[in-house]
Design a protein around this motif. Structure first.
Motif, short mmCIF file in Angstrom:
data_model
loop_
_atom_site.label_atom_id
_atom_site.label_comp_id
_atom_site.label_asym_id
_atom_site.label_seq_id
_atom_site.Cartn_x
_atom_site.Cartn_y
_atom_site.Cartn_z
N TYR A 153 112.08 5.60 43.91
CA TYR A 153 113.29 5.57 44.74
C TYR A 153 114.49 5.00 43.98
O TYR A 153 115.61 5.01 44.51
N GLU A 201 99.92 2.60 42.05
CA GLU A 201 100.55 3.70 42.78
C GLU A 201 101.68 3.21 43.69
O GLU A 201 102.70 3.88 43.84
N ARG A 223 98.28 13.56 45.03
CA ARG A 223 99.12 14.20 44.01
C ARG A 223 98.41 15.37 43.33
O ARG A 223 98.34 15.48 42.11
N MET A 261 105.52 6.08 54.02
CA MET A 261 104.82 5.80 52.77
C MET A 261 103.35 5.48 52.99
O MET A 261 102.51 5.70 52.11
N ARG A 271 104.62 2.67 41.52
CA ARG A 271 105.20 3.95 41.11
C ARG A 271 106.01 4.57 42.25
O ARG A 271 107.07 5.16 42.01
N GLU A 272 105.50 4.44 43.49
CA GLU A 272 106.24 4.97 44.64
C GLU A 272 107.58 4.26 44.78
O GLU A 272 108.61 4.89 45.04
#
Length: 314
Positions: A278, A270, A166, A245, A273-274
């Motif tokens: 969605y 993380e 990121r 992913m 969060r991913e």
């Protein structure tokens, strides 16, 4: 000479000398470069390219006297599987150099090109020193303050792996203080110094294995890798298939109504969060612990949108 041309020439050279080996001669290399639209180069240019690849990237293009040709020499203890990724990175850089150089005149590159990045990120100036320390197996020293604390501490580490996540750069390394592998954000490092102390343990392989089942940065010491099942809507599933992913991603079901994938990863912040990104397009099927955690976080998020007066909003 333009940087993009040098990179393009060196990338073509790598492609000619990597496995399966054909041991091209100097003349063969010149002829192939001409076919690629690159002017034939003198022997001293080839030697300069070999020297630059060796010193800048640790890539060794050697000459085999018996076969009278060149080949890419990769040490037996090096992870060959990572080499294509490295070449791909060089190809991306070559394209960006080309775009930056070719868009000139009254039009700037920024008019036609928008890159993801963070101009405010600090720490990029440390990349070169850390990179050279890793190549020389040198211990580095720096002061560090994590986001979770106001206390700054001195760290002495054996650097193993640089990675980006990121738009931020991180270093995975063996920390002498903690006597274990740790991850450090370059933006939180200060007073970095490359010491004369060397180390012999292969920290690169250790750090790569350490991060093998991780999405993002954090590697919880109390968690082990698990099989994570996620069900996406068919529409969102198209994006997930085109951009996995994680490298472990496998398709379990692919129907007109949904897509189910399996990840073998270590649950961490993380990953959560991913999944949350969605929204309603995804559902956690397994493991139950992760499903409950996502459910709890969604409930807390919904609670923030409870009906309130204008004064309460302000």
């Amino acid at each position: 000479m333009k940087k993009s041309l040098i990179l393009r020439r060196q990338l073509r050279l790598i492609g000619m000398v990597e496995k399966p080996y054909t041991y091209p001669s100097q003349k063969t290399i010149e002829d192939r470069l001409r076919d690629y639209g690159i002017d034939a180069v003198a022997e001293r240019t080839l030697e300069w390219d070999r020297k630059h690849l060796r010193e800048e990237y640790g890539i060794h293009v050697r000459y085999d006297t018996k076969r009278k040709g060149y080949y890419l020499d990769i040490p037996l203890d090096e992870d060959v599987s990572e080499f294509p990724k490295f070449v791909n990175l060089l190809e991306r850089r070559e394209r960006l150099e080309f775009l930056s150089e070719s868009i000139g005149g009254k039009h700037s590159a920024s008019r036609y090109l928008q890159l993801e990045g963070n101009s405010q990120f600090s720490g990029l100036e440390l990349l070169s020193d850390i990179w050279n320390a890793m190549l020389a197996s040198r211990v580095i020293q720096f002061t560090y303050r994590p986001y979770t604390s106001d206390e700054t501490k001195e760290r002495i580490v054996e650097p193993g792996l640089l990675f980006e996540y990121r738009n931020r750069w991180y270093l995975a390394a063996y920390c002498h203080t903690a006597q274990s592998l740790r991850t450090f954000g370059l933006d939180r490092m200060r007073k970095l110094m490359v010491t004369d102390q060397t180390f012999t343990t292969n920290r690169a392989d250790q750090c790569r294995n350490y991060r093998n089942h991780v999405i993002g940065v954090t590697t919880p010491s109390d968690e082990e890798e698990k099989e994570v099942l996620l069900r996406f809507t068919a529409q969102e599933g198209k994006y997930v298939k085109s951009l996995p992913m994680h490298s472990s991603q496998q398709i379990v079901e692919d129907t007109p109504t949904h897509l189910i994938i399996k990840l073998t990863v270590t649950p961490n912040h993380e990953l959560e969060r991913e999944i949350l990104a969605y929204g309603e397009e995804v559902e956690v099927l397994a493991p139950d612990s992760l499903r409950e955690k996502i459910k709890s976080r969604l409930q807390k998020a919904i609670a923030k949108y409870a009906v309130m007066t204008i004064n309460e909003k302000i």
